[in-house]
Design a protein around this motif. Structure first.
Motif, PDB file in Angstrom:
ATOM      1  N   GLY A 172      -2.945  11.116   0.564  1.00 15.51           N
ATOM      2  CA  GLY A 172      -3.747   9.979   0.994  1.00 15.51           C
ATOM      3  C   GLY A 172      -3.013   8.672   0.768  1.00 15.51           C
ATOM      4  N   ASN A 173      -3.690   7.568   0.990  1.00 16.52           N
ATOM      5  CA  ASN A 173      -3.060   6.265   0.813  1.00 16.52           C
ATOM      6  C   ASN A 173      -3.965   5.299   0.050  1.00 16.52           C
ATOM      7  N   THR A 174      -3.345   4.316  -0.576  1.00 14.16           N
ATOM      8  CA  THR A 174      -4.078   3.344  -1.385  1.00 14.16           C
ATOM      9  C   THR A 174      -4.469   2.136  -0.538  1.00 14.16           C
ATOM     10  N   ASP A 229       1.301  12.328   0.577  1.00 18.60           N
ATOM     11  CA  ASP A 229       0.803  13.533   1.250  1.00 18.60           C
ATOM     12  C   ASP A 229      -0.644  13.859   0.863  1.00 18.60           C
ATOM     13  N   ALA A 284       0.867  -1.178   0.000  1.00 18.70           N
ATOM     14  CA  ALA A 284       0.000   0.000   0.000  1.00 18.70           C
ATOM     15  C   ALA A 284       0.903   1.227   0.000  1.00 18.70           C
ATOM     16  N   THR A 343       6.584  -1.447   7.566  1.00 21.54           N
ATOM     17  CA  THR A 343       6.669  -0.092   6.968  1.00 21.54           C
ATOM     18  C   THR A 343       8.064   0.166   6.434  1.00 21.54           C
ATOM     19  N   LYS A 386       3.813   0.361   2.784  1.00 22.90           N
ATOM     20  CA  LYS A 386       3.561  -0.710   3.749  1.00 22.90           C
ATOM     21  C   LYS A 386       3.473  -2.048   3.004  1.00 22.90           C
ATOM     22  N   ILE A 444       5.001  10.360  -2.534  1.00 23.10           N
ATOM     23  CA  ILE A 444       4.963   9.114  -1.755  1.00 23.10           C
ATOM     24  C   ILE A 444       5.947   9.209  -0.597  1.00 23.10           C
ATOM     25  N   GLU A 445       5.458   8.986   0.612  1.00 25.06           N
ATOM     26  CA  GLU A 445       6.269   9.167   1.820  1.00 25.06           C
ATOM     27  C   GLU A 445       6.703   7.846   2.443  1.00 25.06           C
ATOM     28  N   LYS A 446       5.891   6.799   2.290  1.00 26.20           N
ATOM     29  CA  LYS A 446       6.256   5.484   2.821  1.00 26.20           C
ATOM     30  C   LYS A 446       5.440   4.410   2.123  1.00 26.20           C
ATOM     31  N   VAL A 471      -1.868   9.615  -4.756  1.00 30.41           N
ATOM     32  CA  VAL A 471      -1.398   9.772  -3.368  1.00 30.41           C
ATOM     33  C   VAL A 471      -0.464  10.965  -3.203  1.00 30.41           C
ATOM     34  N   TYR A 498       1.587   5.280   0.686  1.00 34.85           N
ATOM     35  CA  TYR A 498       1.158   6.372   1.561  1.00 34.85           C
ATOM     36  C   TYR A 498       1.818   7.664   1.078  1.00 34.85           C
TER      37      TYR A 498
END
Length: 467
Positions: free
Chosen positions: A382-384, A380, A376, A463, A417, A413-415, A410, A378
């Protein structure tokens, strides 16, 4: 001898053909290529303007819910209306067995008013479209001539350039737009929403929509399977500068083919069963509706075939970028090639249909195990959801790549999972991880890298942060 002369005279009459003329619109014949061909065997003339009863219904930002009628016979109705010459004008033209006060036609105007100031003119020719299919296909010529006549009045009386006009036609309405465009030098744009196949595919260019009908012609194909035996209402032929084939162009997500769809009676098929039988055909205008409110949600990729697109062979966008299917396709107008191009994308199965395509590569770590690997994203914005990237034997050090279509952009992309599972009890409780995950968005050249030295058991989220 009498029979011989009767047959001879009949054949001479058939060869000569008939012609009918209407004031201001010109003459219409049943000669080739309009009739008497393999594709259009029946010699049928279009109805009169009076019988078709075409109406031009103007909605603007000032009157978004109540139309003003513009009359070809009385151009002063334009002067008295809210039509403004400093705005773009978009005509919406319905198709077979349809009408302009259908919700989708007015909904399209409503969506436009949310993003722009525009003259939105709904072309209502329901009397001419709610007849036998072959007659309606011929009435297209008169309706197209009437749209061209309206454009000529705007140009002559109001110095309003056709380059500011965009014709949007669904089904038979796409060919109405083509007819109007062929009569209007300098027309800005035509959008064909699943142009209908029967009586048009394979005909001469003057009969159907084609790229010469406007400076920019974009087409959305949603029901391009062959008419018999698969009952595709729309054409598979490339008829624009940009031809979009969402989901491959034949079977749209959320549309189920059924036993009724094997009926090949074009006249009886629509009434009462439109969403049931013609679901794919109607998707074209539903995608366009959503595209107005999602300027970057319908990026389409140049590709040789949908199979190649599904096999991840057409990612990311080339240097000139990817066009957006729908309302904003004209931003790509200066980048079209001489050669007609096919573009592919996937959509959702219900509104909102917009999707954003990402490519993910995962280098695995930990123990060898069997299972499914999911990620998934994540960012700034939102996230999928979790999307499956790989299924099979998970081996440390191997890299697996896949693409998926997310329901949102999204942003940065910051991270990422990571999750794995196999739903099989394993007494050794193996741990698996992702040493590295790289992510790229289809329209961007940026590649995001994320790393982790950890491993996790089945169904435990891991993560990964930028590295």
């Amino acid at each position: 001898m009498l029979i011989f002369w009767t047959i001879t005279l009949f054949l001479l009459g058939a060869a000569k053909g008939k012609e009918i003329c209407y004031e201001d619109l010109g003459c219409f014949s049943d000669n080739e290529p309009w009739a008497g061909t393999a594709i259009r065997p029946l010699k049928i003339l279009p109805w009169s303007p009076e019988k078709i009863g075409t109406r031009f219904l103007l909605y603007t930002n000032e009157n978004p819910n109540t139309f003003q009628t513009l009359l070809l016979s009385d151009p002063s109705t334009i002067e008295a209306s809210n039509f403004q010459t400093n705005r773009k004008t978009r005509f919406i033209i319905h198709g077979f067995i349809d009408k302009a006060d259908e919700s989708w036609v007015t909904d399209m105007c409503q969506n436009m008013f949310k993003v722009e100031e525009v003259n939105c003119i709904c072309v209502d020719w329901k009397k001419g479209s709610q007849t036998t299919y072959t007659q309606a296909a011929n009435n297209v010529r008169v309706v197209g001539a009437q749209v061209a006549q309206m454009l000529k009045i705007l140009s002559t009386d109001y110095s309003y350039s056709p380059s500011n006009v965009h014709l949007i036609g669904h089904s038979l309405g796409a060919h109405v737009a083509g007819e109007a465009g062929s009569r209007t030098p300098g027309l800005g744009r035509i959008t064909g929403l699943d142009p209908v196949e029967a009586s048009f595919e394979g005909t001469a260019e003057e009969v159907r929509l084609d790229p010469s009908d406007a400076a920019f012609v974009d087409v959305i194909h949603t029901d391009s399977a062959a008419l018999i035996p698969f009952l595709g209402f729309g054409t598979n032929q490339l008829v624009g500068h940009l031809d979009f084939f969402p989901n491959g162009g034949e079977n749209m997500p959320g549309c189920k083919k059924n036993a009724l769809s094997q009926i090949v009676d074009l006249d009886g098929i629509w009434t009462g069963t439109r969403d049931f039988v013609a679901c794919n055909h109607l998707r074209s205008y539903k995608y366009y509706l959503d595209s107005i409110l999602n300027p970057d949600g319908f990026a389409a990729y140049p590709c040789a075939s949908y199979k190649s697109f599904q096999s991840n062979k057409c990612f990311p966008c080339p240097d000139q970028g990817c066009p957006q299917m729908g309302h904003y396709a004209d931003k790509f107008a200066g980048k079209t090639s001489e050669e007609q191009q096919k573009f592919f994308l996937n959509t959702g199965d219900a509104s909102n249909f917009a999707r954003w395509r990402y490519e993910v590569s995962i280098t695995l770590s930990g123990r060898t195990a069997t299972g499914r690997v999911k990620v998934a994203l994540y960012g700034d914005k939102g996230n999928t959801h979790q999307y499956e990237v790989f299924s099979g034997i998970i081996k440390p050090g191997t890299t697996h790549t896949s693409e998926f279509d997310a329901q949102l952009d999204v942003g940065t992309i910051e991270k990422v999972k990571f999750l794995w599972n196999n739903n099989v009890v394993n007494p050794t409780l193996p741990k698996v991880g992702a040493a590295k995950i790289t992510v790229q968005k289809g329209e961007e050249k940026i590649v995001y890298n994320f790393c982790s030295e950890s491993t996790v058991r089945e169904d435990v989220l891991l993560t990964l942060t930028p590295c």
